[in-house]
Design a protein around this motif. Structure first.
Motif, PDB file in Angstrom:
ATOM      1  N   LEU A   6       5.084  16.265  -5.653  1.00  0.00           N
ATOM      2  CA  LEU A   6       5.226  16.226  -3.921  1.00  0.00           C
ATOM      3  C   LEU A   6       6.485  15.488  -3.455  1.00  0.00           C
ATOM      4  O   LEU A   6       6.486  14.219  -3.760  1.00  0.00           O
ATOM      5  N   LEU A   7       7.233  15.908  -2.686  1.00  0.00           N
ATOM      6  CA  LEU A   7       8.243  15.189  -1.941  1.00  0.00           C
ATOM      7  C   LEU A   7       7.577  14.834  -0.727  1.00  0.00           C
ATOM      8  O   LEU A   7       7.208  15.724  -0.038  1.00  0.00           O
ATOM      9  N   ALA A   8       7.613  13.507  -0.201  1.00  0.00           N
ATOM     10  CA  ALA A   8       7.062  12.918   0.867  1.00  0.00           C
ATOM     11  C   ALA A   8       7.657  11.724   1.205  1.00  0.00           C
ATOM     12  O   ALA A   8       8.337  11.111   0.412  1.00  0.00           O
ATOM     13  N   ARG A   9       7.503  11.422   2.687  1.00  0.00           N
ATOM     14  CA  ARG A   9       7.687   9.945   2.987  1.00  0.00           C
ATOM     15  C   ARG A   9       6.784   9.045   2.948  1.00  0.00           C
ATOM     16  O   ARG A   9       5.881   8.940   3.572  1.00  0.00           O
ATOM     17  N   PRO A  10       6.604   8.082   1.975  1.00  0.00           N
ATOM     18  CA  PRO A  10       5.527   6.878   1.990  1.00  0.00           C
ATOM     19  C   PRO A  10       6.016   5.621   2.640  1.00  0.00           C
ATOM     20  O   PRO A  10       7.436   5.676   3.098  1.00  0.00           O
ATOM     21  N   LEU A  11       5.225   5.064   3.003  1.00  0.00           N
ATOM     22  CA  LEU A  11       5.623   3.541   3.683  1.00  0.00           C
ATOM     23  C   LEU A  11       6.750   3.048   2.941  1.00  0.00           C
ATOM     24  O   LEU A  11       6.610   3.081   1.621  1.00  0.00           O
ATOM     25  N   GLU A  12       7.481   2.151   3.692  1.00  0.00           N
ATOM     26  CA  GLU A  12       8.203   0.873   2.845  1.00  0.00           C
ATOM     27  C   GLU A  12       7.213   0.023   2.164  1.00  0.00           C
ATOM     28  O   GLU A  12       5.990  -0.288   2.957  1.00  0.00           O
ATOM     29  N   GLY A  13       7.751  -0.485   1.115  1.00  0.00           N
ATOM     30  CA  GLY A  13       7.026  -1.812   0.427  1.00  0.00           C
ATOM     31  C   GLY A  13       6.991  -3.021   1.317  1.00  0.00           C
ATOM     32  O   GLY A  13       7.478  -2.868   2.519  1.00  0.00           O
ATOM     33  N   SER A  14       6.393  -4.233   0.898  1.00  0.00           N
ATOM     34  CA  SER A  14       6.235  -5.107   1.840  1.00  0.00           C
ATOM     35  C   SER A  14       7.851  -5.911   2.026  1.00  0.00           C
ATOM     36  O   SER A  14       8.801  -5.609   1.606  1.00  0.00           O
ATOM     37  N   GLU A  15       7.866  -6.362   3.345  1.00  0.00           N
ATOM     38  CA  GLU A  15       8.990  -6.870   3.832  1.00  0.00           C
ATOM     39  C   GLU A  15       8.660  -8.133   4.523  1.00  0.00           C
ATOM     40  O   GLU A  15       7.514  -8.084   5.397  1.00  0.00           O
ATOM     41  N   GLU A  75       0.727  -1.184   0.181  1.00  0.00           N
ATOM     42  CA  GLU A  75      -0.092   0.118  -0.154  1.00  0.00           C
ATOM     43  C   GLU A  75       1.013   1.170  -0.055  1.00  0.00           C
ATOM     44  O   GLU A  75       2.034   1.363   0.570  1.00  0.00           O
ATOM     45  N   LEU A  76       0.408   2.474  -0.359  1.00  0.00           N
ATOM     46  CA  LEU A  76       1.080   3.650  -0.771  1.00  0.00           C
ATOM     47  C   LEU A  76       0.336   4.675   0.510  1.00  0.00           C
ATOM     48  O   LEU A  76      -0.631   4.919   0.252  1.00  0.00           O
ATOM     49  N   GLY A  77       1.110   5.138   1.245  1.00  0.00           N
ATOM     50  CA  GLY A  77       0.482   5.725   2.466  1.00  0.00           C
ATOM     51  C   GLY A  77       1.638   6.776   2.911  1.00  0.00           C
ATOM     52  O   GLY A  77       2.990   6.387   2.717  1.00  0.00           O
ATOM     53  N   LEU A  78       1.329   7.963   3.247  1.00  0.00           N
ATOM     54  CA  LEU A  78       2.318   9.169   3.772  1.00  0.00           C
ATOM     55  C   LEU A  78       2.414   9.022   4.975  1.00  0.00           C
ATOM     56  O   LEU A  78       1.262   9.246   5.697  1.00  0.00           O
ATOM     57  N   THR A  79       3.250   9.540   5.592  1.00  0.00           N
ATOM     58  CA  THR A  79       3.564  10.153   7.236  1.00  0.00           C
ATOM     59  C   THR A  79       4.173  11.431   7.024  1.00  0.00           C
ATOM     60  O   THR A  79       3.741  12.072   8.325  1.00  0.00           O
ATOM     61  N   GLU A  80       4.714  11.809   6.226  1.00  0.00           N
ATOM     62  CA  GLU A  80       5.096  13.135   6.138  1.00  0.00           C
ATOM     63  C   GLU A  80       5.158  13.817   4.755  1.00  0.00           C
ATOM     64  O   GLU A  80       5.753  12.986   3.928  1.00  0.00           O
ATOM     65  N   SER A  81       5.365  15.054   4.359  1.00  0.00           N
ATOM     66  CA  SER A  81       5.855  15.687   3.220  1.00  0.00           C
ATOM     67  C   SER A  81       7.112  16.326   3.437  1.00  0.00           C
ATOM     68  O   SER A  81       7.477  16.156   4.569  1.00  0.00           O
ATOM     69  N   ASN A  82       7.448  17.267   2.470  1.00  0.00           N
ATOM     70  CA  ASN A  82       8.573  17.826   2.862  1.00  0.00           C
ATOM     71  C   ASN A  82       8.577  18.621   3.977  1.00  0.00           C
ATOM     72  O   ASN A  82       8.166  19.765   3.970  1.00  0.00           O
ATOM     73  N   SER A  83       9.416  18.309   5.097  1.00  0.00           N
ATOM     74  CA  SER A  83       9.449  19.345   6.341  1.00  0.00           C
ATOM     75  C   SER A  83      10.098  20.357   6.142  1.00  0.00           C
ATOM     76  O   SER A  83       9.907  21.060   7.314  1.00  0.00           O
ATOM     77  N   ARG A  84      10.767  20.659   5.206  1.00  0.00           N
ATOM     78  CA  ARG A  84      11.269  22.008   4.815  1.00  0.00           C
ATOM     79  C   ARG A  84      10.376  23.102   4.499  1.00  0.00           C
ATOM     80  O   ARG A  84      10.715  24.174   4.343  1.00  0.00           O
ATOM     81  N   ILE A  85       9.267  22.496   3.985  1.00  0.00           N
ATOM     82  CA  ILE A  85       8.165  23.212   3.426  1.00  0.00           C
ATOM     83  C   ILE A  85       7.101  23.586   4.643  1.00  0.00           C
ATOM     84  O   ILE A  85       6.399  22.635   5.083  1.00  0.00           O
TER      85      ILE A  85
END
Length: 828
Positions: free
Chosen positions: A810-819, A789-799
């Motif tokens: 958009l620059l953002a931190r998404p979840l890692e893929g399956s592990e 699944e694609l989900g975000l926890t934060e976007s660009n924290s400098r903005i």
């Protein structure tokens, strides 16, 4: 990369199929069923209690516990990620093993972990809960030496341990026992993880017991940086002395671990809750990190420059030594003392987001300098890859900060308690908490490197001709600058507190009242900066304005007092049902980086104060366990500080407040034998208050502006989050197999106080299968986010404000893929 991982996943089916006959043929004596969840109301908790331990049934506060097996079952990606088992705790662990942002429902954090404290055997691992580029789970790792964890939110935590107003997680170590025991486990993960875990506990002499344990691992990471993403280990030893009147526990730990700190990557936003992959960049496995940008020379680093290595990541090299002593005397007197000393480095080598990506042609000529472009004379530039090769005008590029922060930490603290049973049912406790701690930093922020906007990026060097002269826009490594905030910083602080607590048991009532007086006396020394032309050549643009220490210091003294208190009452209707009410008031001291640095002695920020009101209900029978609490939290003294593009503070500080109400719930339903259904959920309605004016901000994507924050949702915290975990245990003559799936829903969130950048909602699926074979073997197969699944926890924290630019980039931190990982463990 993706093809390889899909093949590996398919290979797990073969592994399980091949393993099944082995299970069937095993004819060992059936082991006992796994231990019941450590959520039972008979569980004794020590965190937050002046009595040295109290049953959860009688604890008038929100506390969640997990034993060793439950910690493994939650399959945390990091120490911070384990906090998700507590309703209302929201760890953003998409940055990797360390450096998580830890949010607590109703506590307006928004980054790092100001309202969270990590405890080891009841002692805070650092005197302040957070610093810039440091939160306390960064120096804590989970392994088989951890016996259990107790996670306490609010309530009596404002008085005990470090006086944290938010939440504390107390990690309790295993010790040796009369009967020797231990385990040895090997784990393989489809991200090329190899991990070895071990523990052994043993008798040393009559009344003396020892243990040794730890882990070592290496991994390429789900986001493969072309070098080990995680590499290192931890060793823990304990020595315990037991007697009729009390116990002495000595423990020591050494941690040396290096971890990739994951930067935001590009995505496409097409709605408030709709995010998609950026062309050529897999949001689940992509990373900018690469061998090409791994090793650099940073000339702007204080005191003459340094070399740095991305593979060192945001890791830790720390030692710990502690001692806990408890003793009971005659006539109802008892003492308890907890001591911890630790020191080491917690460095950061990482990329930090700059402006949004664009073609190199647009970056060089079309985009304004106000939005991160260069506005060079048309056709004047030559761009080449570092190492050779021309860069096409259409090449997608980005510039990001290659930041290096060297951080040395020292910490010593001691908590002493003297208790006396004044009369039957009433115990009075007086305690003294003393802490001394230091921080020594060298920062090199900025270092914008021009690179391809691709996974495993390549750096780019640029020169241009203007006025008949050749100018070097970058150096030979691709750096556009040598740092815009290159400080040295030294801080030390003393905390001393005295607290008084009275607990009174009256029939089915357990009443408690506690008060804490604390002083924090801190001094911070930061070098003042001036901009210099580092090489004296005006044609080398990258070093014409490098911030360097000018030989003078800004010294700030912070000396604040705080009185915190809490009152609680718990009534046990039966041996399996209780209800409680609690009120507390606490405060949050400033830390070296947030509130002290940048302040003058006559312009220190006001104390953050929280007033917390909570009611709760607990129930347990053969079929149902339920722990529900509702709260109202009122904050004053929150501050907003505008920052520039490199994250350096600018402008004046603004102050505001917040109000929150919500519900936390954890419950387990067991309708039939061997089947269990667990729910962890929370709902939050939290808003900013007490500032009606427009808040100015810096924004390199949409331009600078201002926004209102009054009435906006608390940043980064989901309004609704719930985790559903059904599990079933299949018993056999040779052992058992327990399987579970976990569905997690994370509701709407916003990036910052403005509420202008939505982060949407998402869900994930995890699973686990554990088989116990005979008395000694255990096999486990576990997976996280197995549906990618694609989900975000934060976007660009400098903005600050809207972070999506042209075409929704958009620059953002998404979840890692399956592990997915598999572990084989031998126990004795």
């Amino acid at each position: 990369m993706n093809t390889t991982r899909h093949r590996l996943r398919a290979g797990w089916v073969t592994v399980v199929s091949a393993f099944t006959p082995v299970l069937v043929q095993a004819q060992q004596t059936s082991p006992e069923a796994p231990a019941a969840p450590a959520t039972g109301l008979e569980t004794v908790v020590v965190t937050g209690s002046a009595l040295g331990g109290v049953k959860k049934l009688e604890a008038s506060y929100n506390i969640v516990t997990a034993n060793e097996e439950q910690i493994r079952q939650s399959n945390p990606k990091s120490t911070a990620d384990l906090l998700k088992i507590s309703p209302g705790m929201w760890p953003e662990s998409t940055g990797g093993q360390t450096g998580a942002n830890i949010e607590i429902a109703g506590f307006p954090g928004g980054g790092d972990a100001p309202y969270f404290t990590t405890l080891l055997m009841g002692s805070p691992v650092y005197g302040m809960p957070t610093l810039s580029f440091f939160e306390t789970t960064s120096i804590m790792r989970l392994d088989d030496t951890v016996r259990s964890v107790e996670i306490l939110q609010g309530g009596p935590s404002v008085v005990f341990a470090g006086g944290q107003i938010g939440a504390t997680a107390n990690f309790l170590l295993k010790t040796g026992t009369e009967q020797p025991s231990g385990s040895l486990g090997l784990t393989y993960g489809d991200e090329n993880l190899w991990r070895l875990d071990g523990f052994t506990g043993f008798k040393v002499a009559e009344g003396w017991y020892g243990s040794v344990g730890g882990f070592y691992r290496t991994s390429d990471g789900v986001r493969d940086p072309q070098f080990p993403a995680d590499e290192g280990g931890q060793l823990t030893v304990t020595l315990k002395r037991e007697s009729d009147r009390g116990d002495l526990l000595l423990y020591a730990r050494y941690l040396n671990d290096k971890n990739q700190f994951i930067t935001p990557i590009p995505l496409i936003q097409s709605g408030t809750d709709s995010f998609h992959a950026y062309p050529g960049f897999d949001p689940r496995t992509g990373t900018y990190y690469s061998k090409a940008i791994q090793h650099v020379r940073l000339p702007g680093y204080p005191n003459g420059g340094t070399t740095a290595d991305l593979a060192n990541g945001r890791g830790a090299d720390m030692w710990f030594a502690g001692a806990n002593y408890d003793h009971e005397f005659d006539s109802g007197w008892s003492i308890s003392n907890k001591f911890l000393a630790n020191a080491g480095d917690a460095d950061t080598n990482a990329l930090f987001s700059g402006t949004n990506p664009a073609s190199i042609s647009d970056q060089l000529y079309s985009i304004s300098t106000a939005l991160g472009g260069f506005e060079l004379p048309a056709g004047s530039a030559t761009a080449t890859f570092v190492g050779g090769g021309a860069v096409a005008p259409t090449q997608d590029v980005i510039h990001q900060g290659w930041w290096f922060i060297h951080k040395e930490l020292k910490n010593f603290n001691n908590d002493f308690r003297l208790s006396k049973e004044v009369f039957d049912g009433n115990t009075l406790t007086v305690g003294v908490y003393l802490a001394y701690y230091e921080m020594a930093d060298e920062w090199n922020l900025g270092n914008q490197m021009l690179m391809t906007n691709t996974p495993n990026a390549r750096p780019i060097a640029v020169s241009y001709v203007d006025g008949g002269q050749v100018h070097q826009l970058t150096d030979g490594q691709g750096f556009l600058d040598y740092g815009t905030f290159n400080i040295t910083q030294r801080g030390h602080a003393f905390n001393h507190a005295i607290y008084l607590s009275d607990s009174w048991r009256i029939d089915r009532w357990l009443l408690d009242a506690s008060v804490r007086y604390e002083n924090q006396d801190a001094t911070n020394r930061v070098c003042n900066l001036e901009n210099v032309n580092l090489d004296g050549n005006p044609l080398t643009i990258y070093d014409n304005a490098v911030s360097v220490c000018d030989g003078t210091l800004a010294v700030t003294n912070y000396d604040k007092d705080l009185t915190s208190w809490t009152v609680g009452a718990n009534y046990s209707f039966t041996d399996s049902m209780s209800s409680y009410v609690r009120v507390n008031r606490g405060g949050h001291f400033a830390d070296f980086d947030n509130g002290i640095r940048g302040s003058t002695n006559d312009n220190l920020p006001p104390m953050q104060i929280v007033r917390n009101y909570e009611v709760g209900f607990k129930f347990q029978n053969e079929f149902l366990y339920a722990d529900i609490s509702a709260y109202f939290r009122d904050f004053t003294g929150l501050q907003y500080q505008q920052t520039d593009a490199s994250g350096a503070p600018t402008g004046v500080r603004l102050f505001h407040g917040s109000e929150s109400k919500g519900v936390n719930f954890i419950g387990t339903l067991t309708p039939v034998e061997n089947f269990r259904f667990q729910v962890v959920a929370n709902y939050l309605d939290g808003k900013y208050t007490d500032y009606d004016a427009c808040v100015p901000y810096t924004n390199l994507v949409t331009g600078n502006g201002c926004a209102t924050i009054e009435g906006k949702q608390l940043q980064r915290q989901p309004k609704l989050r719930y985790v559903l975990t059904p599990s079933y245990r299949f018993p056999f003559e040779w052992g058992d197999v327990e399987a579970y799936v976990t569905y997690t829903h994370v509701g709407d969130r916003t990036q910052d106080q403005s509420g202008l950048q939505q982060l949407g909602s998402y869900y994930t699926w995890d699973f686990g299968v554990t088989s116990r074979v005979g008395e000694n073997w255990q096999f486990a197969l576990r997976g996280t986010n197995v549906t990618d699944e694609l989900g975000l926890t934060e976007s660009n924290s400098r903005i600050f404000g809207t972070a999506s630019g042209t075409n929704g980039v958009l620059l953002a931190r998404p979840l890692e893929g399956s592990e997915i990982n598999f572990q084989a463990k031998y126990l004795w």
